[in-house]
Write a protein that holds these residues in place. Structure first.
Motif, PDB file in Angstrom:
ATOM      1  N   LYS A 132      40.555  38.585  36.316  1.00  0.00           N
ATOM      2  CA  LYS A 132      39.857  39.845  36.047  1.00  0.00           C
ATOM      3  C   LYS A 132      40.530  40.606  34.913  1.00  0.00           C
ATOM      4  N   GLY A 133      41.854  40.756  34.999  1.00  0.00           N
ATOM      5  CA  GLY A 133      42.593  41.478  33.964  1.00  0.00           C
ATOM      6  C   GLY A 133      42.497  40.782  32.614  1.00  0.00           C
ATOM      7  N   ASN A 134      42.584  39.456  32.619  1.00  0.00           N
ATOM      8  CA  ASN A 134      42.465  38.705  31.367  1.00  0.00           C
ATOM      9  C   ASN A 134      41.123  38.991  30.701  1.00  0.00           C
ATOM     10  N   SER A 135      40.068  38.908  31.500  1.00  0.00           N
ATOM     11  CA  SER A 135      38.719  39.115  30.988  1.00  0.00           C
ATOM     12  C   SER A 135      38.534  40.538  30.456  1.00  0.00           C
ATOM     13  N   LEU A 136      39.014  41.523  31.208  1.00  0.00           N
ATOM     14  CA  LEU A 136      38.880  42.923  30.790  1.00  0.00           C
ATOM     15  C   LEU A 136      39.591  43.188  29.474  1.00  0.00           C
ATOM     16  N   ARG A 137      40.798  42.675  29.321  1.00  0.00           N
ATOM     17  CA  ARG A 137      41.551  42.910  28.089  1.00  0.00           C
ATOM     18  C   ARG A 137      40.841  42.282  26.892  1.00  0.00           C
ATOM     19  N   ALA A 138      40.366  41.050  27.062  1.00  0.00           N
ATOM     20  CA  ALA A 138      39.709  40.356  25.953  1.00  0.00           C
ATOM     21  C   ALA A 138      38.405  41.037  25.559  1.00  0.00           C
ATOM     22  N   SER A 139      37.591  41.359  26.557  1.00  0.00           N
ATOM     23  CA  SER A 139      36.284  41.950  26.260  1.00  0.00           C
ATOM     24  C   SER A 139      36.404  43.345  25.684  1.00  0.00           C
ATOM     25  N   SER A 140      37.329  44.145  26.202  1.00  0.00           N
ATOM     26  CA  SER A 140      37.494  45.497  25.662  1.00  0.00           C
ATOM     27  C   SER A 140      38.066  45.435  24.249  1.00  0.00           C
ATOM     28  N   ALA A 141      38.908  44.448  23.965  1.00  0.00           N
ATOM     29  CA  ALA A 141      39.434  44.287  22.604  1.00  0.00           C
ATOM     30  C   ALA A 141      38.312  43.926  21.642  1.00  0.00           C
ATOM     31  N   ALA A 142      37.421  43.035  22.071  1.00  0.00           N
ATOM     32  CA  ALA A 142      36.289  42.653  21.215  1.00  0.00           C
ATOM     33  C   ALA A 142      35.401  43.862  20.927  1.00  0.00           C
ATOM     34  N   ARG A 143      35.295  44.775  21.885  1.00  0.00           N
ATOM     35  CA  ARG A 143      34.490  45.980  21.681  1.00  0.00           C
ATOM     36  C   ARG A 143      35.124  46.925  20.655  1.00  0.00           C
ATOM     37  N   CYS A 144      36.374  46.710  20.317  1.00  0.00           N
ATOM     38  CA  CYS A 144      37.041  47.541  19.315  1.00  0.00           C
ATOM     39  C   CYS A 144      36.659  47.133  17.891  1.00  0.00           C
ATOM     40  N   ILE A 145      35.852  46.088  17.757  1.00  0.00           N
ATOM     41  CA  ILE A 145      35.454  45.599  16.434  1.00  0.00           C
ATOM     42  C   ILE A 145      34.011  46.005  16.170  1.00  0.00           C
ATOM     43  N   ALA A 146      33.797  46.748  15.109  1.00  0.00           N
ATOM     44  CA  ALA A 146      32.455  47.237  14.775  1.00  0.00           C
ATOM     45  C   ALA A 146      31.736  46.327  13.780  1.00  0.00           C
ATOM     46  N   ASP A 147      32.477  45.544  13.031  1.00  0.00           N
ATOM     47  CA  ASP A 147      31.886  44.648  12.041  1.00  0.00           C
ATOM     48  C   ASP A 147      31.390  43.373  12.727  1.00  0.00           C
ATOM     49  N   GLY A 148      30.099  43.056  12.570  1.00  0.00           N
ATOM     50  CA  GLY A 148      29.511  41.922  13.277  1.00  0.00           C
ATOM     51  C   GLY A 148      30.117  40.581  12.923  1.00  0.00           C
ATOM     52  N   ASP A 149      30.354  40.344  11.638  1.00  0.00           N
ATOM     53  CA  ASP A 149      30.927  39.065  11.222  1.00  0.00           C
ATOM     54  C   ASP A 149      32.329  38.884  11.773  1.00  0.00           C
ATOM     55  N   LYS A 150      33.109  39.977  11.752  1.00  0.00           N
ATOM     56  CA  LYS A 150      34.470  39.907  12.294  1.00  0.00           C
ATOM     57  C   LYS A 150      34.414  39.731  13.814  1.00  0.00           C
ATOM     58  N   TRP A 151      33.442  40.378  14.450  1.00  0.00           N
ATOM     59  CA  TRP A 151      33.300  40.216  15.906  1.00  0.00           C
ATOM     60  C   TRP A 151      33.039  38.754  16.249  1.00  0.00           C
ATOM     61  N   GLN A 197      40.934  51.214  25.062  1.00  0.00           N
ATOM     62  CA  GLN A 197      40.016  52.345  25.015  1.00  0.00           C
ATOM     63  C   GLN A 197      38.584  51.986  25.400  1.00  0.00           C
ATOM     64  N   LYS A 198      38.244  50.712  25.305  1.00  0.00           N
ATOM     65  CA  LYS A 198      36.879  50.286  25.617  1.00  0.00           C
ATOM     66  C   LYS A 198      36.759  49.631  26.982  1.00  0.00           C
ATOM     67  N   ALA A 199      37.849  49.619  27.747  1.00  0.00           N
ATOM     68  CA  ALA A 199      37.841  48.907  29.033  1.00  0.00           C
ATOM     69  C   ALA A 199      36.862  49.525  30.018  1.00  0.00           C
ATOM     70  N   ALA A 200      36.825  50.846  30.096  1.00  0.00           N
ATOM     71  CA  ALA A 200      35.965  51.510  31.079  1.00  0.00           C
ATOM     72  C   ALA A 200      34.485  51.272  30.766  1.00  0.00           C
ATOM     73  N   GLU A 201      34.108  51.381  29.499  1.00  0.00           N
ATOM     74  CA  GLU A 201      32.696  51.170  29.169  1.00  0.00           C
ATOM     75  C   GLU A 201      32.306  49.704  29.318  1.00  0.00           C
ATOM     76  N   HIS A 202      33.276  48.804  29.085  1.00  0.00           N
ATOM     77  CA  HIS A 202      32.982  47.388  29.317  1.00  0.00           C
ATOM     78  C   HIS A 202      32.755  47.129  30.796  1.00  0.00           C
ATOM     79  N   GLN A 203      33.607  47.693  31.647  1.00  0.00           N
ATOM     80  CA  GLN A 203      33.457  47.490  33.089  1.00  0.00           C
ATOM     81  C   GLN A 203      32.153  48.091  33.590  1.00  0.00           C
ATOM     82  N   GLU A 204      31.791  49.255  33.054  1.00  0.00           N
ATOM     83  CA  GLU A 204      30.540  49.900  33.436  1.00  0.00           C
ATOM     84  C   GLU A 204      29.341  49.029  33.035  1.00  0.00           C
ATOM     85  N   TYR A 205      29.411  48.448  31.836  1.00  0.00           N
ATOM     86  CA  TYR A 205      28.310  47.589  31.386  1.00  0.00           C
ATOM     87  C   TYR A 205      28.231  46.332  32.259  1.00  0.00           C
TER      88      TYR A 205
END
Length: 249
Positions: A132-151, A197-205
């Protein structure tokens, strides 16, 4: 028993033995041929399966990739609205990594060809640690990227570095480092990752998706809202056919 009778008996026995010998010879030949045919068929099926499951090569430039406000990521050419291919994944999910490696290029090619609108939904399906923690860290980190190609490049990087389900992985240091390696230059990226910073919104989604969609596991692939069988999603040729045929229907 007379001499003539005994000779006749020996002749019959010899004839029976010869007939049995020939019968056994034919049986062995039949068995060898059958085994050979089965082997050829098995090899043929094996080669057919390999050919069917072979990943596509990327055909050229990718279609535009856009990060949405809700954290989903859309890959589609301008004006393409369908078929809509929704991909529900978890960065800690080994099967998701396998699908990315096998069918990821097919999805990119279809989007680039204008034959599909691909939407990535990253969720956390695990409820226990350390997954769970692994997934949350990775997904919230990906949400920190706004550029689509970089994402998209980061998406691939995370799968390539997916940790075992039994260890703590996707460390904050690594998540920051991998972002820089794929070309993320946003000055706020590192603080966003380290502060999760994006962990809570990722978990909510994730909670919203799991409560409103018929998601029983990851990866789940839906074409125009209809789930595909997993064996279709993992076979590039079958995946392509399913998506192209959806456009016709």
């Amino acid at each position: 028993m007379s001499k003539r009778t005994s000779e006749a008996a020996r002749a019959r026995i010899a004839a029976q033995r010869e007939a049995y010998r020939k019968q056994e010879q034919r049986r062995r030949i039949t068995m060898v041929v059958t085994v050979a045919v089965v082997a050829v068929v098995a090899v043929g099926i094996g080669w057919w399966s390999i050919a069917q499951s072979r990943s596509e090569d990327l055909a050229g430039n990718l279609s535009p990739v856009t990060v949405q406000s809700n954290g989903t990521v859309v890959m589609a050419k301008p004006g393409v609205t369908g078929p809509v291919v929704d991909i529900y994944e978890d960065y800690q999910c080994p099967a998701c990594r396998q699908m990315e490696e096998t069918s990821g290029a097919t999805l990119k090619n279809l989007a680039a060809e204008g034959k599909a609108k691909v939407v990535y939904h990253m969720i956390t399906i695990f409820g226990q640690e350390p997954t769970k923690g692994n997934s949350l860290r990775a997904s919230s980190a990906a949400r920190c990227i706004a550029d689509g190609d970089k994402w998209l490049a980061y998406h691939e990087k995370l799968y390539k570095n997916q940790p075992s389900e039994t260890v703590n992985g996707f460390s904050l240091d690594d998540l920051v480092k991998w972002g820089k390696e794929v070309g993320v230059t946003d000055s706020g990226f590192e603080s966003c990752v380290r502060g999760q910073q994006k962990a809570a919104e990722h978990q909510e989604y994730s909670n919203k998706i799991l409560s409103t969609q018929k998601i029983t596991g990851t990866p789940t692939v839906m074409v125009d809202g209809k789930p595909l069988e997993s064996n279709t999603a993992f076979v590039p040729s079958a995946l392509r056919d399913a998506i192209v045929n959806a456009a016709k229907g």
